[in-house]
Enzyme design. Structure first.
Site, PDB file in Angstrom:
ATOM      1  N   GLU A 125       9.274   2.385  11.052  1.00  0.00           N
ATOM      2  CA  GLU A 125      10.405   3.301  10.860  1.00  0.00           C
ATOM      3  C   GLU A 125       9.818   4.690  10.675  1.00  0.00           C
ATOM      4  O   GLU A 125       9.011   4.906   9.777  1.00  0.00           O
ATOM      5  CB  GLU A 125      11.220   2.916   9.618  1.00  0.00           C
ATOM      6  CG  GLU A 125      12.044   1.659   9.785  1.00  0.00           C
ATOM      7  CD  GLU A 125      13.113   1.758  10.862  1.00  0.00           C
ATOM      8  OE1 GLU A 125      13.502   2.897  11.240  1.00  0.00           O
ATOM      9  OE2 GLU A 125      13.534   0.702  11.354  1.00  0.00           O
ATOM     10  N   GLU A 137      10.524  17.440  13.222  1.00  0.00           N
ATOM     11  CA  GLU A 137      11.013  17.106  11.892  1.00  0.00           C
ATOM     12  C   GLU A 137      10.365  18.042  10.882  1.00  0.00           C
ATOM     13  O   GLU A 137       9.139  18.120  10.810  1.00  0.00           O
ATOM     14  CB  GLU A 137      10.640  15.654  11.577  1.00  0.00           C
ATOM     15  CG  GLU A 137      11.164  15.191  10.246  1.00  0.00           C
ATOM     16  CD  GLU A 137      10.796  13.738   9.981  1.00  0.00           C
ATOM     17  OE1 GLU A 137       9.614  13.393  10.107  1.00  0.00           O
ATOM     18  OE2 GLU A 137      11.707  12.971   9.639  1.00  0.00           O
ATOM     19  N   LYS A 174       0.891  -1.166   0.000  1.00  0.00           N
ATOM     20  CA  LYS A 174       0.000   0.000   0.000  1.00  0.00           C
ATOM     21  C   LYS A 174       0.934   1.222   0.000  1.00  0.00           C
ATOM     22  O   LYS A 174       1.452   1.636   1.043  1.00  0.00           O
ATOM     23  CB  LYS A 174      -0.880  -0.042   1.255  1.00  0.00           C
ATOM     24  CG  LYS A 174      -2.019   0.983   1.320  1.00  0.00           C
ATOM     25  CD  LYS A 174      -1.535   2.328   1.316  1.00  0.00           C
ATOM     26  CE  LYS A 174      -2.067   3.520   1.876  1.00  0.00           C
ATOM     27  NZ  LYS A 174      -1.806   4.629   0.947  1.00  0.00           N
ATOM     28  N   CYS A 232      14.421  10.797   5.802  1.00  0.00           N
ATOM     29  CA  CYS A 232      14.289  10.643   7.260  1.00  0.00           C
ATOM     30  C   CYS A 232      15.643  10.768   7.937  1.00  0.00           C
ATOM     31  O   CYS A 232      15.732  11.062   9.119  1.00  0.00           O
ATOM     32  CB  CYS A 232      13.649   9.310   7.585  1.00  0.00           C
ATOM     33  SG  CYS A 232      14.498   7.958   6.799  1.00  0.00           S
TER      34      CYS A 232
HETATM   35  P1  NAP Z   1       2.637   9.243   6.501  1.00  0.00           P
HETATM   36  O1  NAP Z   1       1.686  10.324   6.281  1.00  0.00           O
HETATM   37  O2  NAP Z   1       2.750   8.645   7.852  1.00  0.00           O
HETATM   38  O3  NAP Z   1       2.255   8.115   5.444  1.00  0.00           O
HETATM   39  C1  NAP Z   1       2.961   6.919   5.348  1.00  0.00           C
HETATM   40  C2  NAP Z   1       2.043   5.839   4.816  1.00  0.00           C
HETATM   41  O4  NAP Z   1       0.995   5.575   5.762  1.00  0.00           O
HETATM   42  C3  NAP Z   1       1.345   6.214   3.513  1.00  0.00           C
HETATM   43  O5  NAP Z   1       1.236   5.081   2.709  1.00  0.00           O
HETATM   44  C4  NAP Z   1      -0.019   6.666   4.004  1.00  0.00           C
HETATM   45  O6  NAP Z   1      -1.032   6.567   3.037  1.00  0.00           O
HETATM   46  C5  NAP Z   1      -0.255   5.685   5.127  1.00  0.00           C
HETATM   47  N1  NAP Z   1      -1.267   6.143   6.089  1.00  0.00           N
HETATM   48  C6  NAP Z   1      -1.743   7.406   6.279  1.00  0.00           C
HETATM   49  N2  NAP Z   1      -2.686   7.406   7.250  1.00  0.00           N
HETATM   50  C7  NAP Z   1      -2.820   6.139   7.675  1.00  0.00           C
HETATM   51  C8  NAP Z   1      -3.612   5.498   8.658  1.00  0.00           C
HETATM   52  N3  NAP Z   1      -4.493   6.180   9.398  1.00  0.00           N
HETATM   53  N4  NAP Z   1      -3.480   4.160   8.843  1.00  0.00           N
HETATM   54  C9  NAP Z   1      -2.595   3.469   8.117  1.00  0.00           C
HETATM   55  N5  NAP Z   1      -1.811   4.002   7.156  1.00  0.00           N
HETATM   56  C10 NAP Z   1      -1.914   5.328   6.940  1.00  0.00           C
HETATM   57  O7  NAP Z   1       4.121   9.667   6.107  1.00  0.00           O
HETATM   58  P2  NAP Z   1       4.585  10.412   4.770  1.00  0.00           P
HETATM   59  O8  NAP Z   1       4.153  11.829   4.892  1.00  0.00           O
HETATM   60  O9  NAP Z   1       4.204   9.638   3.570  1.00  0.00           O
HETATM   61  O10 NAP Z   1       6.169  10.295   4.889  1.00  0.00           O
HETATM   62  C11 NAP Z   1       6.964  11.187   5.580  1.00  0.00           C
HETATM   63  C12 NAP Z   1       7.384  10.606   6.914  1.00  0.00           C
HETATM   64  O11 NAP Z   1       8.052   9.365   6.724  1.00  0.00           O
HETATM   65  C13 NAP Z   1       8.372  11.450   7.663  1.00  0.00           C
HETATM   66  O12 NAP Z   1       7.995  11.559   9.024  1.00  0.00           O
HETATM   67  C14 NAP Z   1       9.680  10.689   7.567  1.00  0.00           C
HETATM   68  O13 NAP Z   1      10.596  10.888   8.595  1.00  0.00           O
HETATM   69  C15 NAP Z   1       9.208   9.301   7.527  1.00  0.00           C
HETATM   70  N6  NAP Z   1      10.215   8.439   6.939  1.00  0.00           N
HETATM   71  C16 NAP Z   1      10.901   7.604   7.752  1.00  0.00           C
HETATM   72  C17 NAP Z   1      11.883   6.787   7.243  1.00  0.00           C
HETATM   73  C18 NAP Z   1      12.625   5.851   8.133  1.00  0.00           C
HETATM   74  O14 NAP Z   1      13.093   4.847   7.630  1.00  0.00           O
HETATM   75  N7  NAP Z   1      12.731   6.098   9.406  1.00  0.00           N
HETATM   76  C19 NAP Z   1      12.146   6.809   5.870  1.00  0.00           C
HETATM   77  C20 NAP Z   1      11.436   7.682   5.066  1.00  0.00           C
HETATM   78  C21 NAP Z   1      10.459   8.486   5.618  1.00  0.00           C
HETATM   79  P3  NAP Z   1      -1.524   7.882   2.206  1.00  0.00           P
HETATM   80  O15 NAP Z   1      -0.361   8.328   1.421  1.00  0.00           O
HETATM   81  O16 NAP Z   1      -2.618   7.357   1.368  1.00  0.00           O
HETATM   82  O17 NAP Z   1      -1.961   8.885   3.219  1.00  0.00           O
END
Ligand code: NAP
Ligand code: MG
Length: 488
Positions: free
Chosen positions: A255, A390, A180, A289
């Site tokens: 993560e 962040e 997903k 990240c």
């Molecule tokens: P996000 O908003 O948390 O979304 C991540 C994933 O979760 C997307 O596929 C999103 O789908 C899904 N999602 C959203 N709401 C959900 C819910 N209620 N239940 C289950 N899944 C849900 O994060 P992002 O904005 O895409 O990414 C940025 C973040 O990722 C930053 O905080 C960054 O630090 C972190 N990150 C961490 C790493 C690491 O390895 N530590 C690496 C890269 C990024 P939708 O897109 O459809 O909303």
């Protein structure tokens, strides 16, 4: 190079075929370098679609787990080859969909190829060990076995590499996967899946379903037949997924965010540290990240470091990532742009001194994109929002300290603990840093954002659920252990 909008709607990939969702709703994905350019669309799938995918994955896994590791590895080698053959096309789509430069997009896609090859080889490596039994006529050994169906929920910032670094180990150890992807970069994920389709894995083993996080992501977390969920993304979403999956007895891995520091000690090679702050902080528009966002510098070299940093950052070329001369592309979306601008405003309001950027490029060529110029704040204190949260944008916060001890305390004064760097030649500083820094990735004379696929990856504190991805560490998450006792 094509800049003609591609308007295809990508379907879900289920049981080896492309299938329409039961909803007729589609979600468009636009180019953040030009908000009027449609890159493609994906479906807004439903709970009923998800149930169907889980059902086929469950069946597919039964076939897949009975193949030998070598056989599964051969499929991964094929996936790698097809991805490599399509590297330019995938990379261009990635750039158009989320804005990183074409060079970075190619690098990311190559990384995906390498990860697949690494895990293909794992199919031939040991998955257990013999343990001496107390009964001399018995054979006792441990054996790693698959979990079953794994839900893979991924963010938009590495839409090729992150899904692959989760799916490749899941697959090699005998699991079926349901990806997903983040909606903002789902076209890229679908194109990667088109490559994998050509590898001809047994039906149901690898699946893609697009849709809202709150529906499909949450649905994967809740589904009783999804044995494990691996997630990368934000803390709020991740923690909620963790609680949901744990609540029904499933396995999960999270993560999440970072607020990664670079410590610049007074004895270091200043030019090297400047380059690392720029590369670690501003590449990918600060949307990694592992990005450096706090630059903690000893006072005796602070002025010299700042001057050199400013001089180099001023020359950074911001633009469309498809243009070969661009060093830094736009923010990945309008909402990301607004978030970054919001943090910049907050930094000013809370008393940090904006010494570079904070605005958008003047060029009219860039007026339709979500650009923010590279931004540097001086005089940042640890209590400020820009030192704690962040930002996920091209913003560096400079912080001044007297000693390396003080620098490490400041570095640890955040809820996150993903990656951290120190620049120094002093062995005492290095050893103290390795011992005392609260970070999963500890980097000496190297930027915070480098990651090697064969080594464990993950953060401490709020940055992860404490499990590790990549390398051999992935085996821990994607398998469970059987202890076998055979009495002769
Ligand atoms: P996000 O908003 O948390 O979304 C991540 C994933 O979760 C997307 O596929 C999103 O789908 C899904 N999602 C959203 N709401 C959900 C819910 N209620 N239940 C289950 N899944 C849900 O994060 P992002 O904005 O895409 O990414 C940025 C973040 O990722 C930053 O905080 C960054 O630090 C972190 N990150 C961490 C790493 C690491 O390895 N530590 C690496 C890269 C990024 P939708 O897109 O459809 O909303
Ligand atoms: Mg987009």
């Amino acid at each position: 190079m094509s800049t003609i909008a591609e308007t295809k709607t990508y379907l879900n990939y289920v049981n080896g075929v492309w299938q329409a969702s039961s909803s007729s709703e589609v979600v468009p994905s636009y180019n953040p370098a030009n908000k009027n350019e449609l890159v493609g669309s994906v479906q807004s799938s439903t709970k009923a679609d998800l149930d169907k995918v889980v059902d086929v994955a469950k069946k597919g896994q039964k076939t897949w787990k009975n193949l030998s590791g070598t056989e599964r590895g051969n499929y991964l080698f094929k996936m790698a080859q097809i991805l490599e053959d399509n590297l330019n096309d995938i990379a261009e789509t990635l750039t158009r969909e989320m804005g990183k430069t074409l060079a970075e997009a190619k690098g990311e896609t190559s990384r995906g190829v390498a990860i697949l090859r690494y895990y293909a080889g794992e199919g031939m490596r040991e998955i257990g060990g013999v343990i001496p039994a107390s009964d001399s006529s018995a054979l006792m050994y441990s054996k790693r076995v698959p979990l079953g169906v794994v839900g893979v929920i991924t963010p938009w910032n590495f839409p090729v590499a992150i899904p692959i670094w989760k799916m490749a180990p899941a697959l090699i150890y005998g699991n079926a996967v349901i990806l997903k992807p983040a909606t903002e970069a789902a076209v890229t994920a679908a194109k990667v899946m088109e490559c994998f389709d050509q590898a001809g894995l047994p039906d149901g083993v690898i699946n893609l379903i697009t849709g809202k996080g709150s529906v499909i992501g949450q649905g994967l977390a809740e589904h009783k037949d999804v044995n494990a969920v691996t997630f990368t993304g934000s803390n709020n979403v991740g923690n909620n997924i963790g609680q949901t999956v744990a609540g029904r007895g499933g396995k999960y891995q999270l993560e999440m965010g970072g607020k990664n520091p670079i410590i610049v000690a007074d004895d270091c090679d200043i030019d090297l540290a400047v380059d690392a702050a720029i590369s670690g902080g501003l590449k990918s528009t600060g949307q990694k990240c592992t990005c450096s966002s706090r630059v903690i510098v000893q006072s005796s070299i602070y002025a010299e470091f700042k001057e050199k940093l400013l001089e180099k950052v001023k020359d950074i070329k911001v633009g469309n990532g498809l243009d070969g001369t661009t060093w830094m592309g736009p923010c990945s979306s309008e909402s990301q742009y607004k978030t970054v601008r919001g943090y910049i405003t907050k930094g000013i309001e809370e008393g940090a001194e904006l010494i570079l950027g904070g605005d958008t490029p003047e060029s009219t060529d860039l007026k339709d994109g979500f650009y923010v110029n590279p931004t540097i704040f001086d005089g940042v204190s640890s209590s400020m929002t820009i030192a704690q949260e962040e930002i996920f944008g091209p913003v560096l916060a400079l912080m001044k300290v007297e000693t390396v001890k003080e620098a490490i305390e400041l570095a640890n004064d955040v809820e996150f603990g993903l990656s951290a760097s120190i620049f120094t030649k002093n062995i005492d500083y290095i050893l103290t840093f390795i011992d005392d820094i609260e970070a999963g990735l500890v980097r000496i004379n190297s930027e915070t954002a480098g990651v090697e696929l064969q080594a464990p990856f993950g953060g401490m504190k709020a940055s992860s659920s404490q499990s590790r991805e990549q390398g051999q560490a992935a085996k821990e998450f994607f398998t469970t252990t059987k202890t076998v006792f055979i009495k002769g």
